[in-house]
Design an enzyme around this catalytic site. Structure first.
Site, PDB file in Angstrom:
ATOM      1  N   GLU A 223     -14.427 -30.728  13.001  1.00  0.00           N
ATOM      2  CA  GLU A 223     -14.713 -30.589  14.430  1.00  0.00           C
ATOM      3  C   GLU A 223     -16.024 -29.847  14.701  1.00  0.00           C
ATOM      4  O   GLU A 223     -16.348 -29.575  15.855  1.00  0.00           O
ATOM      5  CB  GLU A 223     -13.553 -29.897  15.141  1.00  0.00           C
TER       6      GLU A 223
ATOM      7  N   TYR B 192      -5.553 -35.193  19.268  1.00  0.00           N
ATOM      8  CA  TYR B 192      -5.563 -36.213  20.318  1.00  0.00           C
ATOM      9  C   TYR B 192      -6.520 -37.359  20.040  1.00  0.00           C
ATOM     10  O   TYR B 192      -6.655 -38.262  20.850  1.00  0.00           O
ATOM     11  CB  TYR B 192      -5.887 -35.572  21.674  1.00  0.00           C
ATOM     12  N   GLY B 193      -7.182 -37.342  18.897  1.00  0.00           N
ATOM     13  CA  GLY B 193      -8.171 -38.384  18.585  1.00  0.00           C
ATOM     14  C   GLY B 193      -7.964 -38.968  17.211  1.00  0.00           C
ATOM     15  O   GLY B 193      -6.912 -39.523  16.912  1.00  0.00           O
ATOM     16  N   THR B 194      -8.965 -38.823  16.353  1.00  0.00           N
ATOM     17  CA  THR B 194      -8.943 -39.468  15.032  1.00  0.00           C
ATOM     18  C   THR B 194      -7.953 -38.828  14.067  1.00  0.00           C
ATOM     19  O   THR B 194      -7.735 -39.358  12.975  1.00  0.00           O
ATOM     20  CB  THR B 194     -10.343 -39.459  14.388  1.00  0.00           C
TER      21      THR B 194
END
Length: 145
Positions: free
Chosen positions: A84, A11-13
């Protein structure tokens, strides 16, 4: 950890068009499908977002369900855990926790996937004073800036 090779909800990078997608995912996946994470809210981070469980069951986070190529799965899992800052369930240094959650593909099909959500110490800080991403779509929010 389950023995099944679950897809990843990004959902991000790691989303297509973002800085870590080509670097870490290109050539290692067999499918990347638009998806939603229900019951979650997105918070701004220092150049990347954090997903947290939401009090509002209608809240959603927008992303993609990414299926790793079978021969890449183990390496990709290790690379994403490192990115992460996930050292294992409940590790005190975790930035994120990797959890199994149900995500919804764009046609409404539910799929079990790995999702990196904010570790509890990070989540407490965000809930106390963090800024949410309107609409739950970090890619869209970044492109509006």
């Amino acid at each position: 950890m389950t023995g099944r090779q679950l897809p990843f909800f990004v959902y991000g990078t790691l989303r297509p068009g973002e800085r870590n997608h080509d670097l870490l995912l290109r050539g290692r996946t067999t499918a990347e499908r638009p998806a939603l994470l229900p019951g979650a809210v997105l918070y701004e981070g220092p150049g990347y977002p954090y997903a947290l469980d939401a009090d509002d069951p209608a809240a959603t986070v927008t992303g993609e369900a990414v299926t790793a190529a079978p021969d890449e799965y183990g390496r990709l899992l290790a690379v994403l855990d490192r990115l992460e800052e996930y050292g294992g369930p409940g590790h005190p240094a975790n930035l994120y926790e990797r959890v199994s959650r149900e995500v919804l593909l764009e046609d409404g099909t539910p799929v079990r996937a790995w999702v990196y959500v904010a570790a509890e110490r990070v989540a407490r800080r965000l809930r106390a004073g963090g800024r949410t991403v309107d609409g739950g779509d970090w890619h869209e929010a970044v492109s509006r800036r």
